[in-house]
Motif scaffolding. Structure first.
Motif, PDB file in Angstrom:
ATOM      1  N   ASP A 262       4.622  -8.684   8.341  1.00 55.66           N
ATOM      2  CA  ASP A 262       5.102 -10.014   8.001  1.00 55.66           C
ATOM      3  C   ASP A 262       6.183  -9.883   6.936  1.00 55.66           C
ATOM      4  OD1 ASP A 262       5.187 -12.773   8.261  1.00 55.66           O
ATOM      5  OD2 ASP A 262       3.585 -13.112   6.818  1.00 55.66           O
ATOM      6  N   ARG A 263       6.124 -10.646   5.901  1.00 52.86           N
ATOM      7  CA  ARG A 263       7.171 -10.607   4.872  1.00 52.86           C
ATOM      8  C   ARG A 263       6.923  -9.538   3.811  1.00 52.86           C
ATOM      9  NH1 ARG A 263       4.582 -15.879   2.943  1.00 52.86           N
ATOM     10  NH2 ARG A 263       3.204 -15.127   1.335  1.00 52.86           N
ATOM     11  N   TYR A 264       5.830  -8.807   3.925  1.00 54.35           N
ATOM     12  CA  TYR A 264       5.464  -7.843   2.897  1.00 54.35           C
ATOM     13  C   TYR A 264       6.031  -6.448   3.132  1.00 54.35           C
ATOM     14  CZ  TYR A 264       2.167 -11.528   1.800  1.00 54.35           C
ATOM     15  OH  TYR A 264       1.604 -12.735   1.474  1.00 54.35           O
ATOM     16  N   GLY A 265       6.542  -6.167   4.325  1.00 54.12           N
ATOM     17  CA  GLY A 265       7.045  -4.837   4.633  1.00 54.12           C
ATOM     18  C   GLY A 265       5.915  -3.861   4.882  1.00 54.12           C
ATOM     19  N   ARG A 266       6.251  -2.618   5.185  1.00 55.85           N
ATOM     20  CA  ARG A 266       5.210  -1.634   5.461  1.00 55.85           C
ATOM     21  C   ARG A 266       5.710  -0.238   5.135  1.00 55.85           C
ATOM     22  NH1 ARG A 266       3.247  -0.242  11.432  1.00 55.85           N
ATOM     23  NH2 ARG A 266       5.034   1.123  11.264  1.00 55.85           N
ATOM     24  N   ALA A 267       4.864   0.571   4.525  1.00 52.38           N
ATOM     25  CA  ALA A 267       5.143   1.977   4.263  1.00 52.38           C
ATOM     26  C   ALA A 267       3.962   2.769   4.812  1.00 52.38           C
ATOM     27  CB  ALA A 267       5.292   2.225   2.769  1.00 52.38           C
ATOM     28  N   GLN A 268       4.263   3.787   5.615  1.00 50.73           N
ATOM     29  CA  GLN A 268       3.197   4.537   6.260  1.00 50.73           C
ATOM     30  C   GLN A 268       3.514   6.018   6.205  1.00 50.73           C
ATOM     31  OE1 GLN A 268       2.420   3.101  10.182  1.00 50.73           O
ATOM     32  NE2 GLN A 268       0.531   4.236  10.379  1.00 50.73           N
TER      33      GLN A 268
ATOM     34  N   TRP B 179       0.546   1.234   3.472  1.00 52.74           N
ATOM     35  CA  TRP B 179       0.683   0.302   2.366  1.00 52.74           C
ATOM     36  C   TRP B 179       1.766  -0.718   2.695  1.00 52.74           C
ATOM     37  CZ3 TRP B 179       0.738   5.562   1.987  1.00 52.74           C
ATOM     38  CH2 TRP B 179      -0.318   6.157   1.300  1.00 52.74           C
ATOM     39  N   THR B 180       1.855  -1.757   1.903  1.00 52.17           N
ATOM     40  CA  THR B 180       2.957  -2.708   2.021  1.00 52.17           C
ATOM     41  C   THR B 180       3.934  -2.468   0.876  1.00 52.17           C
ATOM     42  OG1 THR B 180       1.758  -4.370   0.731  1.00 52.17           O
ATOM     43  CG2 THR B 180       1.548  -4.492   3.125  1.00 52.17           C
ATOM     44  N   ALA B 181       5.169  -2.936   1.060  1.00 51.74           N
ATOM     45  CA  ALA B 181       6.175  -2.789   0.007  1.00 51.74           C
ATOM     46  C   ALA B 181       5.902  -3.760  -1.135  1.00 51.74           C
ATOM     47  CB  ALA B 181       7.569  -3.020   0.581  1.00 51.74           C
ATOM     48  N   GLU B 182       5.430  -4.941  -0.797  1.00 53.02           N
ATOM     49  CA  GLU B 182       5.085  -5.970  -1.785  1.00 53.02           C
ATOM     50  C   GLU B 182       3.587  -6.226  -1.721  1.00 53.02           C
ATOM     51  OE1 GLU B 182       7.310  -7.367  -3.843  1.00 53.02           O
ATOM     52  OE2 GLU B 182       8.903  -6.165  -2.955  1.00 53.02           O
ATOM     53  N   LYS B 183       2.986  -6.646  -2.824  1.00 52.35           N
ATOM     54  CA  LYS B 183       1.560  -6.964  -2.829  1.00 52.35           C
ATOM     55  C   LYS B 183       1.281  -8.154  -1.918  1.00 52.35           C
ATOM     56  CE  LYS B 183       0.092  -5.108  -7.226  1.00 52.35           C
ATOM     57  NZ  LYS B 183      -0.584  -5.393  -8.488  1.00 52.35           N
ATOM     58  N   VAL B 184       0.199  -8.058  -1.143  1.00 52.85           N
ATOM     59  CA  VAL B 184      -0.203  -9.105  -0.205  1.00 52.85           C
ATOM     60  C   VAL B 184      -1.094 -10.111  -0.921  1.00 52.85           C
ATOM     61  CG1 VAL B 184      -1.481  -9.578   1.923  1.00 52.85           C
ATOM     62  CG2 VAL B 184      -0.061  -7.531   1.745  1.00 52.85           C
ATOM     63  N   ASP B 185      -0.817 -11.388  -0.711  1.00 53.68           N
ATOM     64  CA  ASP B 185      -1.621 -12.458  -1.292  1.00 53.68           C
ATOM     65  C   ASP B 185      -2.868 -12.654  -0.442  1.00 53.68           C
ATOM     66  OD1 ASP B 185      -2.588 -14.648  -2.626  1.00 53.68           O
ATOM     67  OD2 ASP B 185      -1.202 -16.052  -1.684  1.00 53.68           O
ATOM     68  N   THR B 186      -4.035 -12.313  -0.975  1.00 55.62           N
ATOM     69  CA  THR B 186      -5.283 -12.463  -0.226  1.00 55.62           C
ATOM     70  C   THR B 186      -6.011 -13.757  -0.594  1.00 55.62           C
ATOM     71  OG1 THR B 186      -6.518 -11.173  -1.858  1.00 55.62           O
ATOM     72  CG2 THR B 186      -5.562  -9.966  -0.004  1.00 55.62           C
ATOM     73  N   ASP B 187      -5.347 -14.632  -1.337  1.00 53.48           N
ATOM     74  CA  ASP B 187      -5.936 -15.933  -1.691  1.00 53.48           C
ATOM     75  C   ASP B 187      -5.483 -17.009  -0.718  1.00 53.48           C
ATOM     76  OD1 ASP B 187      -7.326 -15.061  -4.014  1.00 53.48           O
ATOM     77  OD2 ASP B 187      -5.404 -14.959  -5.044  1.00 53.48           O
ATOM     78  N   THR B 188      -5.189 -16.633   0.522  1.00 56.25           N
ATOM     79  CA  THR B 188      -4.804 -17.577   1.564  1.00 56.25           C
ATOM     80  C   THR B 188      -5.671 -17.337   2.789  1.00 56.25           C
ATOM     81  OG1 THR B 188      -3.112 -16.064   2.374  1.00 56.25           O
ATOM     82  CG2 THR B 188      -2.399 -17.698   0.785  1.00 56.25           C
ATOM     83  N   SER B 189      -5.649 -18.266   3.733  1.00 58.07           N
ATOM     84  CA  SER B 189      -6.450 -18.132   4.943  1.00 58.07           C
ATOM     85  C   SER B 189      -5.796 -17.148   5.898  1.00 58.07           C
ATOM     86  CB  SER B 189      -6.608 -19.493   5.618  1.00 58.07           C
ATOM     87  OG  SER B 189      -5.364 -19.937   6.105  1.00 58.07           O
TER      88      SER B 189
ATOM     89  N   GLY C 205       0.583 -11.507  -5.353  1.00 53.37           N
ATOM     90  CA  GLY C 205      -0.127 -10.604  -4.468  1.00 53.37           C
ATOM     91  C   GLY C 205      -1.278  -9.917  -5.170  1.00 53.37           C
ATOM     92  N   ASP C 206      -2.221  -9.428  -4.376  1.00 50.32           N
ATOM     93  CA  ASP C 206      -3.416  -8.797  -4.930  1.00 50.32           C
ATOM     94  C   ASP C 206      -3.488  -7.292  -4.660  1.00 50.32           C
ATOM     95  OD1 ASP C 206      -4.494 -11.322  -5.820  1.00 50.32           O
ATOM     96  OD2 ASP C 206      -4.940 -11.733  -3.722  1.00 50.32           O
ATOM     97  N   SER C 207      -2.990  -6.860  -3.495  1.00 47.29           N
ATOM     98  CA  SER C 207      -3.133  -5.452  -3.131  1.00 47.29           C
ATOM     99  C   SER C 207      -2.026  -5.029  -2.163  1.00 47.29           C
ATOM    100  CB  SER C 207      -4.493  -5.216  -2.481  1.00 47.29           C
ATOM    101  OG  SER C 207      -4.616  -3.872  -2.063  1.00 47.29           O
ATOM    102  N   ARG C 208      -1.677  -3.749  -2.209  1.00 46.86           N
ATOM    103  CA  ARG C 208      -0.692  -3.182  -1.277  1.00 46.86           C
ATOM    104  C   ARG C 208      -1.339  -2.351  -0.178  1.00 46.86           C
ATOM    105  NH1 ARG C 208       2.547  -2.480  -6.153  1.00 46.86           N
ATOM    106  NH2 ARG C 208       4.479  -3.627  -5.839  1.00 46.86           N
ATOM    107  N   TYR C 209      -2.584  -1.946  -0.351  1.00 50.05           N
ATOM    108  CA  TYR C 209      -3.227  -0.984   0.550  1.00 50.05           C
ATOM    109  C   TYR C 209      -3.773  -1.668   1.806  1.00 50.05           C
ATOM    110  CZ  TYR C 209      -6.454   2.626   2.117  1.00 50.05           C
ATOM    111  OH  TYR C 209      -7.133   3.554   2.852  1.00 50.05           O
ATOM    112  N   LEU C 210      -3.157  -1.380   2.973  1.00 48.56           N
ATOM    113  CA  LEU C 210      -3.611  -1.953   4.238  1.00 48.56           C
ATOM    114  C   LEU C 210      -4.789  -1.182   4.826  1.00 48.56           C
ATOM    115  CD1 LEU C 210      -0.226  -2.762   5.975  1.00 48.56           C
ATOM    116  CD2 LEU C 210      -1.921  -4.393   5.148  1.00 48.56           C
ATOM    117  N   GLY C 211      -4.843   0.110   4.606  1.00 48.07           N
ATOM    118  CA  GLY C 211      -5.947   0.900   5.131  1.00 48.07           C
ATOM    119  C   GLY C 211      -5.485   2.264   5.602  1.00 48.07           C
TER     120      GLY C 211
END
Length: 122
Positions: free
Chosen positions: A4-10, A33-43, A57-63
């Motif tokens: 999405d708008r957060y980008g991705r680094a792998q 990971w993402t380039a920008e922190k992902v906001d996890t306070d949304t649905s 944002g809260d975290s960059r780590y996607l898994g």
């Protein structure tokens, strides 16, 4: 492909062991990971659920994805592939949803998949 708008680094590492010229085993290790922190306070649909939605944002780590598989070339121009993958979900995949009028943080669950195919090359 981004996230999405957060980008991705792998980053990925693959190791292959050829048991015979016709049979190969492999494994892949790939954290994301993402380039920008992902906001996890949304649905899940990235909707507003409380006053913290879209603030920061809260975290960059996607898994981390871990794959294992085999390729068997049992005939000319023909191969059988069997693989399995497991995703250890990171904090950036978490969401917040409204349950009975209360914003509730939900942790992302790990995921897995197994697949097979027969490849024909002409």
């Amino acid at each position: 492909v981004g996230y999405d708008r957060y980008g991705r680094a792998q980053f990925g590492v693959r190791g292959t062991y050829n048991v015979t010229p016709a049979l190969a085993l492999y494994t892949v290790f790939s954290p994301t990971w993402t380039a920008e922190k992902v906001d996890t306070d949304t649905s899940a649909a990235r909707g507003i659920v409380n006053d913290n939605s879209f603030r920061e944002g809260d975290s960059r780590y996607l898994g981390t994805e871990i794959d294992a598989g085999t390729t068997w070339r049992f005939a000319p121009n023909t191969a059988f592939d069997l693989s399995g993958a497991y995703l250890v979900a990171g904090e950036a995949l978490d969401i917040t949803e409204t349950l009975n009028g209360v914003a509730t943080k939900r942790e992302a669950k790990d995921a897995w998949i197994i697949s097979s195919r027969i490849r024909l090359s002409f």
